[in-house]
Design an enzyme around this catalytic site. Structure first.
Site, mmCIF file in Angstrom:
data_model
loop_
_atom_site.group_PDB
_atom_site.id
_atom_site.type_symbol
_atom_site.label_atom_id
_atom_site.label_comp_id
_atom_site.label_asym_id
_atom_site.label_seq_id
_atom_site.Cartn_x
_atom_site.Cartn_y
_atom_site.Cartn_z
ATOM 1 N N VAL A 1 0.839 -1.187 0.000
ATOM 2 C CA VAL A 1 0.000 0.000 0.000
ATOM 3 C C VAL A 1 0.887 1.254 0.000
ATOM 4 C CG1 VAL A 1 -1.897 1.199 1.139
ATOM 5 C CG2 VAL A 1 -1.712 -1.283 1.328
ATOM 6 N N ASP B 1 -13.270 -10.967 8.294
ATOM 7 C CA ASP B 1 -11.913 -10.740 8.807
ATOM 8 C C ASP B 1 -11.865 -9.441 9.595
ATOM 9 O OD1 ASP B 1 -9.319 -11.441 9.308
ATOM 10 O OD2 ASP B 1 -8.534 -10.752 7.388
#
Ligand SMILES: *[C@@H]1O[C@H](CO)[C@@H](O)[C@H](O)[C@H]1NC(C)=O
Ligand SMILES: *[C@@H]1O[C@H](CO)[C@@H](O)[C@H](O)[C@H]1NC(C)=O
Ligand SMILES: *[C@@H]1O[C@H](CO)[C@@H](O)[C@H](O)[C@H]1NC(C)=O
Ligand SMILES: *[C@@H]1O[C@H](CO)[C@@H](O)[C@H](O)[C@H]1NC(C)=O
Ligand SMILES: *[C@@H]1O[C@H](CO)[C@@H](O)[C@H](O)[C@H]1NC(C)=O
Ligand SMILES: *[C@@H]1O[C@H](CO)[C@@H](O)[C@H](O)[C@H]1NC(C)=O
Ligand SMILES: *[C@@H]1O[C@H](CO)[C@@H](O)[C@H](O)[C@H]1NC(C)=O
Length: 827
Positions: free
Chosen positions: A517, A630
Site C-alpha cells: 500500500v 476478517d
C-alpha cells in the site's frame, strides 16, 4: 486412584528439591586464598543479590550439586556445575585452585576427589595461574578471570537448561565452541536429559534453532527473518519487553535476548518434556508465570505433515499437501498417518517449463538444505531458483525490505500456516499452475453465485469462465477488467504512477493481504492510498482483487473505507485507490504502549460504535448482506478525525466450494486466529454471527488495550473479571484513572456486550442490530452471558474430529462436499 497417585508424585517432587534458604555469605567473589571457599550452606551472592551460587540437593538429599539460582526464587536453579557427577553428601567445597581453575571437590583436604573443574570444560588449555578470581555477576554469569582481568571461563558459555538475558545460544565458527541447552533428566535430577536446544547452521544456508530428542528433531523455530523467527511471528509483540538479537557472521551464529528496562525478570527454560518455556517473574504473586512456550500446538511437532505437506491447526484434518502435490501414500494419509508426506503430481520440466506457486502465510520449511544470499532481490532469487533444476522453492530472507534470497533444495519439510507467516514460492510444473488458475477462475464464478448477485453478473461470470475455457491466451487482467467495468471509476496507470512518485519506497505505508500500500496524491491534490497487487501473486490475488472491487464499489457508508477507483491495465499493474486515512489502523493505537494512553474512553466508544454501525450496514442495511469475515484491529482504519472505517474486503463472503482439497484448506484458514468464531474454526460454518464474534473480541481489545492471542486469552481474562464483578478492571489501565464513574459504567457495559458476542453458540450471540442499542445502553436489561468457550483446540473434541473424518471420507468418495451456509436469515 489416579488422583492419589498424582498427589503422591507431586509430594515426592516437592520434597526432593530442598535448597538452602538462608545464607551466610555476602561476598560475590572467590580468590585463591585458602579461606576463600564455598561449602555447606554458604553461598556466593551477586553484587546486587539477584543470583546466588551454592550447593543444593536433589533426590531426597541423596545427591548434591553446585548451582546458581535466583535469590528471590531459590527453587529456580539456572545453572549446574557437576550435572554428571553428583556429590553424595553436602561436604562439597568450591575453591579457585593454585593453577587458577574453579574446582569442586568432595571435601576440603587436598586428596579429596575432584568432581568438577572449570579447566576440564575450558576451551583454552592455559591455566591463568596466580591471581585468578571468580565472580558471580548480576546477570547470573559466573566468570573466572586471570590476574590481568581477562575472562578465562564463564558459566554463560556452558549453559545447562536455562537461557538467561545476555546469554548466547549458538556457536562460534572461529573456535568451534557451541552454546546449547540440554534439559534436566527429571524435575529432581539435573543430569542431562533427552532434549537439547541447539543452533543449526548449515554451511551457506539459513541458520535456525532446533530442539532435538536424542537423534530426532522435534521442533524448529524457523529461520531468522530480520525481525523474528519465521515460525514465531508473535515475537514482534514481545518487543516492548525483550530485545532480540540474532548474529550471523563469518565468526559466529548466535541468538540472545535482553530484558528491556523496567521489564520483569525472565528466563527461557528447556523443560523435561522438551518444551521451550519463556517465564517471567510476577512480582505481585512472587511466582513465575508462563509467558510463551513452544512447540505450541501439533503443527509445531517437527515434520507433522511430512515432506511437501503443510500443517494447519484450525483445519480439522490438520495436514494438506502443497498445491501440485498429492499424498505419497493415500491409504496411510487418510488413516491420518501423514508422516509419509506428499509427492509431486507432475514432474518438474526444469527451466522454462516450470513456474512458482505462492504459498502464503507460512513458517518457512526446514533450512538444512538451503543457500542464502542476503544481497539478492526477490526477483533475482526467483530467476536463480528457476535456473537451478535442484531448487524447489525460494523466499525473501529479510522481511524488513522484502529482499535477500533463501533457496531450498530437495524436500520441503515442516511447513505450517501461522498468523503473520511468510510467503514461500514453491516450484511447480507450469501445467500444474495452469490447472490452479482454471480452478480459481471457476471458484471466482461460484463465489458470485453464492453471493447472490444479479443475473447480469451471473451471466458475466459465465462469460468469463467460458471465455477462459475457449482461449487460454486470455490474461487474468482482461478478466478482471471485464468484471470490473462499470463497477468503479478507473484511473490511467500514469496518473497513479505520478501520484505515488513511481511507487517510491518512501511512499509505502503498509503491506496488506495481497500487495503493498502506497500513499499518493492525485493531480487535484486529494490524498489517496494505493494498494498495488504484487505481480507474482496472480491467482489468489485476482480472486481477492475482484471480490474487493465488486463488493466495496457497491458500498458507501461513513464507517467503511471508500474505494475511489481502480486500475487494471495489465497483469503486472492491478491497483485499488482508496481515500487516505491519516491515522492508519486501530491496532497501531490500541496495542502501542505510548499511543494507547492518548485514546480516551470517549474516543474509544466512538470507534466501537462506528465499527458496530459499519458492520450493521454490511449485514443488513446495504443491498448486499455481506459477511466481512476478517474483522480485526488491523482492518479498522482511522481518518483524521479518528472516525473508524472498516477496510479489507478481500475475503468477504468467499465461500469454500469445490472438492479441491487445497481450496478447502486455504479457505479454511482465511480469517485471523484470535478473532475466529469457534464454529467456523471447527467446521467452517459461515454466518453473520461469525462477524459478531470477531466484533466481540475486537470490542474487548479496544476496551482493554490488550491483544487476544495464543499466549494471552483475553476472553478468559475478561470473563474472570466480569464474573468476579470487576468488569471495570478490564478497562485499559492507561486511561482508567482519568475516567468518570459514568464512563467506567459504560466500559463495564461494553465488556458484558462483548462477552455476549463471543458466546460459543451462535444463536446466543446478539444480532448486530441489537448490539448498538445495548452498547449505547438504550436497551435494558442486557442478558447475562454464559461462560464463553475460551479454548477450543480442534483435537480436543473427538466428536468434531470424527465429523471431520467423515467429511473427508465423503469428499473422497463423492468428489464433492458442501458447507453449511446459514447466511440468508432475516434482514
Ligand atoms: C527420604 O529419605 C528418608 C530417609 O533418608 C526416608 O525415610 C524417606 O522415605 C525418603 N523419602 C522419599 C520420598 O523417598
Ligand atoms: C557416591 O557414591 C557412589 C556409590 O555409592 C560412588 O560410586 C561415587 O563415586 C560417589 N561419589 C563421590 C563424589 O564420592
Ligand atoms: C586424605 O588425607 C587425610 C589426611 O590429610 C587422611 O586422613 C584421609 O584418610 C585421606 N583420605 C583418602 C581417601 O585418602
Ligand atoms: C513443559 O512445559 C509445558 C508447557 O508449558 C508444560 O505443559 C509441561 O508440563 C512442562 N513439562 C514439565 C516436565 O514441566
Ligand atoms: C517487587 O516487590 C518487592 C516487595 O514486594 C518490592 O520491594 C520491589 O520493589 C518490587 N519490584 C518491582 C520491580 O516492582
Ligand atoms: C506411516 O506411514 C509410513 C509410510 O508413509 C510407514 O512407514 C509407517 O509405518 C506408517 N506408520 C504407521 C503407524 O502406520
Ligand atoms: C540437498 O538437495 C539436493 C537436491 O535434492 C540433494 O542432491 C542433496 O543431497 C541435498 N543435500 C542434503 C545435505 O540433504
Amino acid at each position: 486412584m489416579a488422583m492419589s497417585h498424582h498427589l503422591l508424585l507431586l509430594l515426592a517432587l516437592l520434597s526432593v528439591l530442598v535448597l538452602p534458604t538462608s545464607s551466610a555469605a555476602s561476598a560475590s567473589t572467590l580468590t585463591q586464598s585458602s579461606s576463600s571457599t564455598i561449602s555447606g550452606d554458604q553461598t556466593l551472592a551477586s553484587p546486587g543479590n539477584a543470583f546466588q551460587l551454592g550447593l543444593f540437593s536433589a533426590s531426597n538429599h541423596s545427591k548434591w550439586f553446585l548451582g546458581i539460582w535466583f535469590t528471590v526464587s531459590p527453587d529456580t536453579v539456572v545453572w549446574v556445575a557437576n550435572r554428571d557427577r553428583p556429590l553424595n553428601t553436602s561436604s562439597g567445597v568450591l575453591r579457585v585452585s593454585d593453577r587458577g581453575a574453579l574446582v569442586l571437590a568432595d571435601g576440603a583436604t587436598t586428596n579429596a576427589t575432584v568432581v568438577w573443574s572449570s579447566s576440564s570444560s575450558s576451551s583454552s588449555s592455559d591455566s591463568p595461574g596466580a591471581g585468578a578470581v571468580a565472580e558471580l555477576r548480576d546477570t547470573g554469569n559466573l566468570v573466572l578471570t586471570d590476574a590481568a582481568g581477562a575472562v578465562v571461563w564463564q558459566s554463560f558459555e556452558h549453559p545447562t537448561n536455562t537461557f538467561l538475558p545476555e546469554m548466547r545460544v549458538g556457536k562460534s565458527l572461529k573456535t568451534g565452541a557451541e552454546w546449547s541447552l540440554s534439559s534436566w533428566r527429571a524435575a529432581d535430577d539435573p543430569s542431562p536429559g533427552d532434549f537439547r536446544y541447539v543452533m543449526a547452521a548449515p554451511p551457506g544456508g539459513a541458520p535456525e534453532l532446533h530442539v532435538w530428542r536424542g537423534a530426532r528433531k522435534t521442533y524448529r523455530t524457523g529461520p531468522w527473518n530480520g525481525v523474528r523467527f519465521s515460525g514465531i511471528p508473535e515475537m514482534t509483540t514481545f518487543e516492548n519487553m525483550f530485545q532480540f538479537q540474532f548474529t550471523d557472521t563469518a565468526d559466529e551464529v548466535s541468538y540472545m535476548f535482553r530484558n528491556r528496562d523496567g521489564s520483569p525478570m525472565s528466563r527461557v527454560l528447556l523443560n523435561e518434556s522438551g518444551v521451550m518455556q519463556r517465564m517471567v517473574w510476577d512480582n505481585a504473586s512472587a511466582a513465575w508465570s508462563n509467558f510463551w512456550s513452544g512447540p505450541r500446538d501439533q503443527c509445531d511437532a517437527y515434520g507433522r505433515c511430512g515432506a511437501f505437506g503443510v500443517c494447519n491447526v484450525v483445519d480439522a484434518f490438520v495436514c494438506a499437501c502443497i498445491r501440485g502435490f498429492a499424498p505419497a501414500s493415500e491409504a496411510q494419509w487418510y488413516m491420518r498417518n501423514t508422516s509419509g508426506g506428499c509427492a509431486r503430481s507432475t514432474a518438474l520440466q526444469c527451466g522454462d517449463g516450470d513456474g512458482f506457486y505462492l504459498l502464503r502465510g507460512v513458517k518457512l520449511p526446514d533450512t538444512h538444505n538451503t543457500s542464502v544470499d542476503a544481497g539478492a532481490t526477490l526477483e533475482e532469487c526467483g530467476r536463480r531458483c528457476l535456473a537451478d533444476c535442484a531448487c524447489t522453492a525460494y523466499s525473501a530472507a529479510d522481511i524488513r525490505g522484502g529482499g535477500g534470497c533463501i533457496q531450498w533444495f530437495g524436500d520441503l519439510m515442516d511447513t505450517r500456516y501461522v498468523d503473520g507467516g511468510q510467503d514461500l514460492y514453491v516450484r511447480l510444473a507450469k501445467s500444474e499452475l495452469d490447472a490452479a488458475k482454471r480452478t480459481r477462475k471457476f471458484a471466482a464464478g461460484i463465489t458470485l453465485v453464492v453471493a447472490g448477485f444479479t443475473l447480469l453478473l451471473l451471466s458475466l461470470a459465465f462469460l468469463v469462465w467460458r471465455k477462459a475455457r475457449r482461449s487460454k491466451k486470455v490474461t487474468i487482467a482482461d478478466d478482471a477488467a471485464e468484471l470490473m467495468s462499470g463497477e468503479c471509476p478507473t484511473y490511467p496507470p500514469g496518473v497513479i504512477r505520478t501520484a505515488t512518485n513511481g511507487f517510491c519506497a518512501d511512499n509505502v505505508i503498509g503491506r496488506g493481504g495481497f500487495g503493498i500500500v502506497y500513499k499518493g496524491q492525485l493531480p487535484d491534490g486529494q490524498q489517496v492510498a494505493v494498494k498495488k497487487l504484487s505481480s507474482e501473486n496472480t491467482v489468489q490475488g485476482l480472486n481477492e482483487f475482484i471480490n474487493e472491487v465488486v463488493l466495496i464499489a457497491k458500498l458507501q457508508h461513513r464507517n467503511l473505507v471508500r474505494l475511489l477507483g481502480c486500475c487494471a491495465h495489465s497483469s503486472s499493474e492491478r491497483m485499488l485507490v482508496y481515500e487516505y486515512m491519516s491515522n492508519k489502523s486501530l491496532d497501531a493505537f490500541i496495542f502501542d504502549e505510548r499511543r494507547r494512553a492518548s485514546l480516551s474512553w470517549k474516543t474509544r466508544l466512538d470507534i466501537i460504535l462506528g465499527i458496530a454501525r459499519g458492520v450493521l450496514y454490511l449485514h443488513q442495511d446495504s443491498r448486499l448482506n455481506i459477511i466481512h469475515r476478517d474483522l480485526k484491529a488491523a482492518n479498522v482504519l482511522l481518518d483524521a478525525d479518528m472516525v473508524a472505517k472498516i477496510s479489507d474486503f478481500g475475503i468477504a463472503r468467499l465461500f469454500t466450494t469445490t472438492a479441491d482439497r487445497q481450496e478447502t484448506i486455504t479457505k479454511t484458514i482465511i480469517g485471523t486466529y484470535g478473532y475466529m468464531a469457534p464454529e467456523y474454526a471447527m467446521d467452517g460454518t459461515v454466518s453473520f454471527m461469525q462477524d459478531v464474534y470477531s466484533f466481540g473480541v475486537l470490542l474487548l481489545e479496544i476496551v482493554s488495550g490488550r491483544k487476544n492471542h495464543r499466549s494471552f486469552n483475553l476472553i478468559a481474562y475478561a470473563w474472570g473479571l466480569w464474573e468476579g464483578g470487576r468488569s471495570q478492571d478490564v478497562l485499559d489501565a492507561a486511561i482508567r484513572g482519568g475516567c468518570t464513574g459514568a464512563e467506567l459504567a459504560q466500559a463495564a457495559a461494553c465488556v458484558q456486550v462483548a462477552l455476549l458476542c463471543v458466546q460459543e453458540c451462535p444463536s446466543q450471540r446478539p444480532p448486530m442490530a441489537d448490539v448498538i442499542p445495548m452498547l449505547s445502553q438504550q436497551k435494558a436489561p442486557v442478558p447475562r452471558p454464559r461462560r464463553p468457550v475460551v479454548c477450543t483446540p480442534v483435537t480436543g473434541h473427538p466428536a468434531a474430529a470424527a465429523l471431520a473424518v467423515q467429511a473427508v471420507r465423503e469428499m473422497v468418495t463423492c468428489g464433492s462436499t458442501e458447507l453449511t451456509i446459514t447466511t440468508l436469515e432475516g434482514r
